[in-house]
Design an enzyme around this catalytic site. Structure first.
Site, PDB file in Angstrom:
ATOM      1  N   GLY A   1      57.404 -57.046  42.467  1.00 52.44           N
ATOM      2  CA  GLY A   1      55.950 -57.245  42.487  1.00 52.44           C
ATOM      3  C   GLY A   1      55.448 -58.109  41.344  1.00 52.44           C
TER       4      GLY A   1
ATOM      5  N   ASP B   1      53.316 -51.427  36.298  1.00 50.50           N
ATOM      6  CA  ASP B   1      53.296 -49.968  36.374  1.00 50.50           C
ATOM      7  C   ASP B   1      53.529 -49.295  35.021  1.00 50.50           C
ATOM      8  OD1 ASP B   1      53.050 -50.443  39.080  1.00 50.50           O
ATOM      9  OD2 ASP B   1      55.176 -50.155  39.484  1.00 50.50           O
TER      10      ASP B   1
ATOM     11  N   ARG C   1      61.854 -59.093  47.082  1.00 50.43           N
ATOM     12  CA  ARG C   1      62.344 -57.743  46.800  1.00 50.43           C
ATOM     13  C   ARG C   1      63.810 -57.511  47.186  1.00 50.43           C
ATOM     14  NH1 ARG C   1      58.328 -54.483  44.897  1.00 50.43           N
ATOM     15  NH2 ARG C   1      56.220 -55.237  45.261  1.00 50.43           N
TER      16      ARG C   1
ATOM     17  N   TYR D   1      26.137 -41.143  42.988  1.00 50.08           N
ATOM     18  CA  TYR D   1      27.448 -41.127  43.632  1.00 50.08           C
ATOM     19  C   TYR D   1      28.553 -40.682  42.684  1.00 50.08           C
ATOM     20  CZ  TYR D   1      25.448 -43.962  47.388  1.00 50.08           C
ATOM     21  OH  TYR D   1      24.694 -44.418  48.430  1.00 50.08           O
TER      22      TYR D   1
ATOM     23  N   LYS E   1      59.573 -56.591  33.190  1.00 47.75           N
ATOM     24  CA  LYS E   1      58.322 -56.834  33.898  1.00 47.75           C
ATOM     25  C   LYS E   1      57.911 -55.620  34.700  1.00 47.75           C
ATOM     26  CE  LYS E   1      58.254 -57.011  37.849  1.00 47.75           C
ATOM     27  NZ  LYS E   1      58.483 -57.015  39.304  1.00 47.75           N
ATOM     28  N   THR E   2      56.704 -55.227  34.687  1.00 45.49           N
ATOM     29  CA  THR E   2      56.045 -54.393  35.693  1.00 45.49           C
ATOM     30  C   THR E   2      54.678 -53.942  35.208  1.00 45.49           C
ATOM     31  OG1 THR E   2      55.995 -52.332  36.939  1.00 45.49           O
ATOM     32  CG2 THR E   2      57.283 -52.289  34.951  1.00 45.49           C
TER      33      THR E   2
ATOM     34  N   ASP F   1      64.853 -51.511  38.205  1.00 45.07           N
ATOM     35  CA  ASP F   1      65.968 -51.766  39.118  1.00 45.07           C
ATOM     36  C   ASP F   1      66.563 -53.156  38.914  1.00 45.07           C
ATOM     37  OD1 ASP F   1      65.900 -49.302  40.288  1.00 45.07           O
ATOM     38  OD2 ASP F   1      64.903 -49.953  42.133  1.00 45.07           O
TER      39      ASP F   1
ATOM     40  N   ARG G   1      47.305 -57.761  39.655  1.00 48.51           N
ATOM     41  CA  ARG G   1      48.700 -58.170  39.479  1.00 48.51           C
ATOM     42  C   ARG G   1      48.854 -59.658  39.195  1.00 48.51           C
ATOM     43  NH1 ARG G   1      52.395 -55.864  44.145  1.00 48.51           N
ATOM     44  NH2 ARG G   1      51.594 -57.739  45.144  1.00 48.51           N
TER      45      ARG G   1
ATOM     46  N   GLY H   1      50.372 -48.127  40.544  1.00 44.42           N
ATOM     47  CA  GLY H   1      51.251 -47.685  39.476  1.00 44.42           C
ATOM     48  C   GLY H   1      52.472 -46.938  39.976  1.00 44.42           C
ATOM     49  N   ARG H   2      52.661 -46.897  41.281  1.00 45.50           N
ATOM     50  CA  ARG H   2      53.792 -46.182  41.878  1.00 45.50           C
ATOM     51  C   ARG H   2      53.822 -44.730  41.403  1.00 45.50           C
ATOM     52  NH1 ARG H   2      58.253 -49.457  44.527  1.00 45.50           N
ATOM     53  NH2 ARG H   2      57.059 -51.328  44.995  1.00 45.50           N
TER      54      ARG H   2
END
Lengths: 553, 553
Positions: free
Chosen positions: A81, A205, A145, A243, A202-203, A176, A429, A251-252
């Site tokens: 991602g 998340d 991926r 509201y 990298k990520t 991974d 992202r 963020g998985r």
């Protein structure tokens, strides 16, 4: 191509390198530290990585460059991602490579790891690179991926490298992908290919984090973007006063993104999946927890609020994960056809009722119908429930509405409850990288080339001391094997870099825990505003609250 | 209260005034222009506004201030939905008022027009005002949607003014609120209350626009925020190359917001409600139009794209608006009870099938089930369909998926189609105002006080020449009656400020029309990035593309 004014201006930005890398290529020397051990399962990891295990930690320093002069042809891939700053890793790598020797070449393999298998690439030149400096996205070469993990793939990669005379591969990816970079490095060494492999963390998340990786790149920019939006919504809630906003953030599995956004914006509620798991909280308990804030605030005349929901939370709710498992079983194989053939939802519902255990049916029954249908109608190619598609922001607001109706009937709740829903993920992202991510990524890429030039293989490009100004950052490398342990994956023992979840005894969560009761009751919203690339340093150069709290002494 | 670094930094920003207002209060004189006429229905409007009709347009200039010295006590209200910059209108008003005479006072009535009726207010002081300078939101005093329109309300307002010695009221709101400001001004004049009423043009929707109002405040900041997100998503789409993103944006009936976002980001598709209405496009025709882009791109290997959907578009689709009307009839009064009593959706569906005309049933039948259910299950307190809640981004992607399935079967479409959905609205209404909105709003407020000080009543605070640097802006006032015409509302002839829809022969739409075929086919995405408050002037000071195109000579 129409270039926005900001993009044009960002081309002119010079990313900041760690002080030790600022003296020019000729003035970068290596300082080798101690030999390393993997964080766990040392014997097993060592046996799996005979050629790359136990290597020394290294740092770069100012001093005469003693690396051996040779023409370097480097290949780079973006894996998984998107995360803001990926382009700058490539720019830093390119600049260091060309500064070392103008004859050196950088190949960009397209569309992720599959580009390396398919030998689909471009060779970068100045004009191409310059169009991507300090920009967001992975569109410079695309991402993908595909996983590089089989011996057959490695053999193809080795052939591709041989064909082009490639001396090193840089893999920009998450846990991974960096695990696979370590395995590929071992393959390259074991087969005397002479090809080095370097990883970059990298990520968005934030779950690729350990004692060597202070943070993965992209997390800073993505959380700044989400926090901008959450803060704007908080201000809207506090203005309109009518509201509750339920905001899911990407963020998985881990809740780093949600927690960082909460630390920046001080919402009334932020769920933390790791706490839900640790306390074995039920859906009902979570709904009660949120409803308590709604009730207290409503009874004090504040019929508004903001709740942050981490993307993965439902997987951490014990009874919900049992339900998911049962649904997957119920629809496995040909049973799905029988289900799909039922003409109405009422028929389907009867089928479900007959097939689930009593416990899971009780969970299923309290879900809003839209979520019930989502669980059964939107399944992945293997027939499994797609947990990431579950609109948990709507799930929790519906459960909270039920709780409030009961409390209103019981006379304890006197307020009004209206909910709006949001999901933020794709919005962050590919943002223009913050100054921090622009600097950090450029440094990671520049540093990756220095590791290549000094002959290291199976290393992760490491830049640390990140909560200090860039001048004080420490550049170096760490053997990827050092971060590995053995985990059971798909019934097999695998060496992997451990995924970092939020630690409930870590400083970021502790800070949150110490303040959240006040935030739930009162209105303590904070409005970070949009990412700034110019202006006062405290506005445009500071990285995450998470890192500041983790590194506070 | 925890203040973000950006908020602290923004406190220091000095909004730019029009050059003619920069010489200090003592150096502002009035230049009266010609007497005015309403844009239409002159006789009727004149008859309705005997005391405030036909007044002169005025501008301010550098020159000796000749206004009469008297103590001013001014009341201000925020009316309707939030728009970035509302706080700065109040700050500008406050600064001009205090600079004129430190004894002057500013009352802020809380929670919108109802605060004026309920006499719920605060009196501003420096410390209070300073906490809101250059910030987003309407939380300084809150807002509300009560309409000030009856004689009874006006009488109460007059009493409240008399009680506090209030000499003028400033109403910050949209077209309806400014219309009501005009009516209230007439009431105040007719009853010799001595109270002046001044309006300020607010709305992110951009539909309060005419030859006197170049743009309403908040439109700039809101569209910059949405365009940031759309650009980020475009970059994500172009990196991952596997999704079509359907993005709905706020804006009520008009498509100004969608069009401005499209001009900034160059998406593949942007629907324009006004064009849908003019061409009487059906849902099927719209879906085909989008599917054409998906097909062309997919057949060229680009299985990704971005489509912008204006919030109000479904209301403009002729057959859909008939369907809505029929549903409202079908469920009117007690008929809703019969419907609600039906146990299953299949039963409800049969009820619907029996109740709708054949034509409307044909429209209903092609809708995705989630939208069908939304139309029947989520109704407003009067039992009507809530058009603004219809997830039209999901509606169109579902219709497009059906079209593509047919085209795939026919062999013309060879691509893959995966869709993701977004709705942006609340994210932009309370952002920190852009420099443009901060300057424009502060000028509107400052200017509003000058109109009060010079004794004008029933005027709109007018700042124009907005695509030029602030120094060249023109400050003045225009009688609200000048912008009015007579429209039929709820069966009655009413004097109203005409709501501005997108003009299909206007420069912004013409530009879009000239480029959209290329954008639909190729990837021409532009990435504006986050709003910048510091940095190069072309990055942080320029207002909308819409205004630039409208004012280009």
């Amino acid at each position: 191509m129409n270039i926005s004014p900001l993009q044009k201006a960002r081309y002119e930005y010079s990313p900041k390198l760690p002080g030790m890398l600022r003296n020019g290529i000729a003035e970068i020397c290596v300082c080798e530290g101690a030999e390393t051990q993997s964080v766990a399962d040392q014997d097993k990891i060592k046996a799996l990585f005979p050629n790359t295990y136990g290597k020394k930690e290294i740092t770069f320093q100012k001093g005469a460059n003693t690396s051996v002069a040779k023409k370097q042809i480097v290949g780079v891939i973006l894996s998984g991602g998107q995360a803001p700053g990926g382009h700058n890793v490539i720019c830093g790598l390119y600049d260091a490579l060309k500064a070392t020797n103008p004859e050196n070449e950088l190949f960009g393999f397209k569309g992720g790891p599959s580009g390396l298998i398919d030998d689909d690439y471009i060779v970068f030149d100045d004009a191409y690179i310059d169009a991507y400096r300090n920009t967001g996205g992975f569109d410079i070469i695309g991402s993908g991926r595909t996983k590089l993990e089989t011996q057959e793939q490695f053999a193809i990669v080795a052939d591709v490298c041989k064909k082009h005379g490639i001396t090193a591969i840089v893999i920009i990816g998450g846990d991974d992908s960096n695990t696979n970079a370590g395995v590929l490095a071992e393959y390259m060494a074991a087969n005397n290919t002479g090809v080095q492999v370097i990883g970059c963390p990298k990520t968005i998340d934030g779950d690729l984090k350990n004692e060597d990786i202070e943070c993965s790149f992209g997390f800073d920019t993505a959380t700044k973007t989400y926090a901008e939006l959450i803060g704007n919504i908080e201000r809207d809630a506090n203005s309109a006063k009518k509201y509750w906003h339920f905001i899911k953030v990407m963020g998985r599995s881990a809740s780093h993104v949600a927690l960082e956004c909460a630390l920046k914006t001080q919402p009334n509620i932020c769920l933390v999946s790791e706490e839900v798991a640790a306390k074995k909280m039920s859906l009902s308990a979570i709904a009660d927890y949120i409803a308590d804030s709604v009730e207290t605030r409503g009874n004090n005349g504040m019929n508004f609020g903001v709740a942050i929901i981490p993307e993965g939370v439902v997987e951490f709710v014990p009874e919900f994960s049992v339900l998911i498992h049962e649904i997957n079983e119920l629809l496995a194989g040909s049973k799905a056809d029988a289900f799909n053939a039922l003409p109405t939802w009422a028929d389907k519902y009867a089928f479900i009722e007959a097939g689930l255990t009593k416990e899971s049916m009780a969970v299923f029954a309290i879900l809003p119908q839209s979520i019930q249908q989502q669980l059964f109608l939107e399944r992945d190619p293997h027939g499994n429930v797609q947990v990431s598609l579950i609109e948990s922001e709507k799930l929790f607001s519906a459960l909270v509405a039920d709780k409030l109706a009961a409390r209103k009937a019981a006379g304890t709740y006197k307020g009004k409850f209206g909910a709006l829903h949001h999901f933020f993920g794709y919005e962050g992202r590919c943002a223009f990288p913050s100054n921090f991510d622009a600097d950090y990524c450029y440094s990671l890429g520049y540093n990756a080339f220095m590791l290549i030039q000094y002959g290291y293989n199976g290393y992760l490009s490491k830049v640390s001391n990140l909560s200090a100004p860039a001048n004080e950052w420490v550049a170096g490398g760490m053997p990827i094997t050092k971060m590995m342990n053995i985990e059971r994956r798909h019934g097999e023992d695998k060496p992997v870099i451990k995924k970092a979840l939020v630690e409930l005894d870590g400083a970021p969560f502790k800070y949150f825990e110490a303040h959240r009761e006040e935030w739930a009751k009162d209105t303590c919203f904070t409005f970070p505003g949009a990412i700034q690339y110019y202006g006062p340093t405290e506005v445009c150069d500071i990285t995450t609250v998470t890192l500041a709290l983790e590194q506070a002494k």
